[in-house]
Design a protein around this motif. Sequence first.
Motif, PDB file in Angstrom:
ATOM      1  N   GLU A  25       0.539  -9.149   4.325  1.00 51.37           N
ATOM      2  CA  GLU A  25       1.683  -9.816   3.684  1.00 51.37           C
ATOM      3  C   GLU A  25       1.572 -11.337   3.784  1.00 51.37           C
ATOM      4  O   GLU A  25       1.995 -12.060   2.877  1.00 51.37           O
ATOM      5  CB  GLU A  25       2.987  -9.315   4.299  1.00 51.37           C
ATOM      6  N   GLY A  26       0.962 -11.813   4.878  1.00 48.37           N
ATOM      7  CA  GLY A  26       0.766 -13.257   5.030  1.00 48.37           C
ATOM      8  C   GLY A  26       0.006 -13.834   3.832  1.00 48.37           C
ATOM      9  O   GLY A  26       0.206 -14.984   3.434  1.00 48.37           O
ATOM     10  N   ILE A  41       4.549  -2.350   0.338  1.00 46.56           N
ATOM     11  CA  ILE A  41       4.380  -2.339   1.805  1.00 46.56           C
ATOM     12  C   ILE A  41       5.746  -2.186   2.484  1.00 46.56           C
ATOM     13  O   ILE A  41       5.931  -1.331   3.355  1.00 46.56           O
ATOM     14  CB  ILE A  41       3.647  -3.612   2.299  1.00 46.56           C
ATOM     15  N   GLY A  42       6.714  -3.034   2.072  1.00 50.87           N
ATOM     16  CA  GLY A  42       8.035  -2.931   2.708  1.00 50.87           C
ATOM     17  C   GLY A  42       8.613  -1.536   2.546  1.00 50.87           C
ATOM     18  O   GLY A  42       9.073  -0.909   3.503  1.00 50.87           O
ATOM     19  N   GLN A  45       3.724   0.284 -10.571  1.00 47.73           N
ATOM     20  CA  GLN A  45       3.051   1.592 -10.565  1.00 47.73           C
ATOM     21  C   GLN A  45       1.665   1.479  -9.919  1.00 47.73           C
ATOM     22  O   GLN A  45       1.270   2.332  -9.119  1.00 47.73           O
ATOM     23  CB  GLN A  45       2.921   2.122 -12.006  1.00 47.73           C
ATOM     24  N   ASP A  46       0.965   0.390 -10.227  1.00 45.26           N
ATOM     25  CA  ASP A  46      -0.376   0.195  -9.666  1.00 45.26           C
ATOM     26  C   ASP A  46      -0.296   0.079  -8.127  1.00 45.26           C
ATOM     27  O   ASP A  46      -1.115   0.654  -7.405  1.00 45.26           O
ATOM     28  CB  ASP A  46      -1.001  -1.061 -10.285  1.00 45.26           C
ATOM     29  N   ALA A  47       0.722  -0.656  -7.655  1.00 42.43           N
ATOM     30  CA  ALA A  47       0.866  -0.807  -6.200  1.00 42.43           C
ATOM     31  C   ALA A  47       1.181   0.552  -5.561  1.00 42.43           C
ATOM     32  O   ALA A  47       0.615   0.909  -4.524  1.00 42.43           O
ATOM     33  CB  ALA A  47       1.966  -1.819  -5.881  1.00 42.43           C
ATOM     34  N   PRO A  58      -2.661   5.992   1.453  1.00 42.37           N
ATOM     35  CA  PRO A  58      -2.813   5.367   2.783  1.00 42.37           C
ATOM     36  C   PRO A  58      -1.515   5.423   3.610  1.00 42.37           C
ATOM     37  O   PRO A  58      -1.561   5.550   4.834  1.00 42.37           O
ATOM     38  CB  PRO A  58      -3.200   3.923   2.453  1.00 42.37           C
ATOM     39  N   SER A  59      -0.350   5.389   2.934  1.00 39.24           N
ATOM     40  CA  SER A  59       0.910   5.493   3.695  1.00 39.24           C
ATOM     41  C   SER A  59       1.051   6.876   4.320  1.00 39.24           C
ATOM     42  O   SER A  59       1.538   7.016   5.445  1.00 39.24           O
ATOM     43  CB  SER A  59       2.127   5.214   2.795  1.00 39.24           C
TER      44      SER A  59
END
Length: 329
Positions: free
Chosen positions: A68-69, A140-141, A200-202, A209-210
């Motif tokens: 995220e950084g 991610i969040g 959608q891509d994200a 992986p989650s």
Amino acid sequence: MYAQMVETGLKNVRSIDDMGQEERAFQARIDEGIKIEAKDWMPDAYRKTLIRQISQHAHSEIVGQLPEGNWVTRAPTLKRKSILLAKIQDEAGHGLYLYSAAETLGVSRDDLLAALHSGKAKYSSIFNYPTLSWADMGAIGWLVDGSAIINQIPLCRCSYGPYARAMIRVCKEESFHARQGYDIMMSLCKGTPEQKAMAQDALNRWWWPSLMMFGPSDAASVNSAQSAQWRIKLFSNDELRQRMVDQTVPQIEYLGLTVPDPDLKFNAETGHYEFGEIDWSEFNNVLKGNGPCNRERLQTRVKAYEDGVWFRDALLAYADKQAAVKAAA
Ligand code: FAQ
């Protein structure tokens, strides 16, 4: 869960017949739901397991700041930038509580960091994937912090007091993180077709992986049975993974996105979603250090540590000087 884990992992669990008097008393306290505190007697293996898990967890929080950084300087608005910065700083705080919790077990932070920097210690597989677009901040969040919460809420009730107590604040902060991630996804999904395609891509890249974050399947998990007996784990890896799928699929539908799993279907009889096979070879490969960003993540942490030597030395020199002044007074 305990009975089920004992059944599948019987060979990994301490039998009551093998326990001396002290260990039996220790297990009885755990069975009664009494917390174990730092100065209480505990079997070496319990101490070792906690040091392993808590330090891996701490490393995950610290390395977890890096993906995220990567987007702080490119956040689309001042508000999004402030939220992202606050979130990343929270993760640093979580790392610090967790290192402190691990230190109560008699290890030094220097040793824990040395293990991370040498590549000996593990951290969560999820942080070895790249963040390619702003939508990844949403994913991610929502998915990663969302999964972390599902895994960590039960840890607030785990048997080791310092770990359980650290988790309470961590979970509260993770809830804010998950909410801000979903908010990013909602904005993108309500935006232009290009923005929705980014969302959608994200989702496509972070979904599997989650699910891997919860660890190997129960049948393959080497530590679960013993950790269940010690009430470090209250639910199995597969139970928590199922919880994540059941909770998240309706959220995906609400966004108008598609779950990247052709085998996903709702089973009305069980009330759960059935999902496709996880690619465990990918998971194992990431654990071996061969994920897309393993090397880069480790190099970044080692460089940050080395760049900070002068500052830590200055703090120590100041502390020594203050101690000498005090002793002389
Ligand atoms: N990645 O026998 P099990 C976060 C390893 S925090 C890498 O099932 P266990 C916040 C495992 O260590 C995310 N390694 O092991 C955030 C073991 O290896 P070992 C971190 C994994 O311990 C968000 C081996 O595989 N959360 O995201 C993984 O009983 C956004 C066999 O596995 C925690 O650490 C994996 N995914 O169960 C921060 C929670 N899974 O040590 C920044 C606490 C398994 O024997 C941004 N930890 N392994 O060589 C746990 O609940 C447990 O340790 C599990 C694994 C469930 C992760």
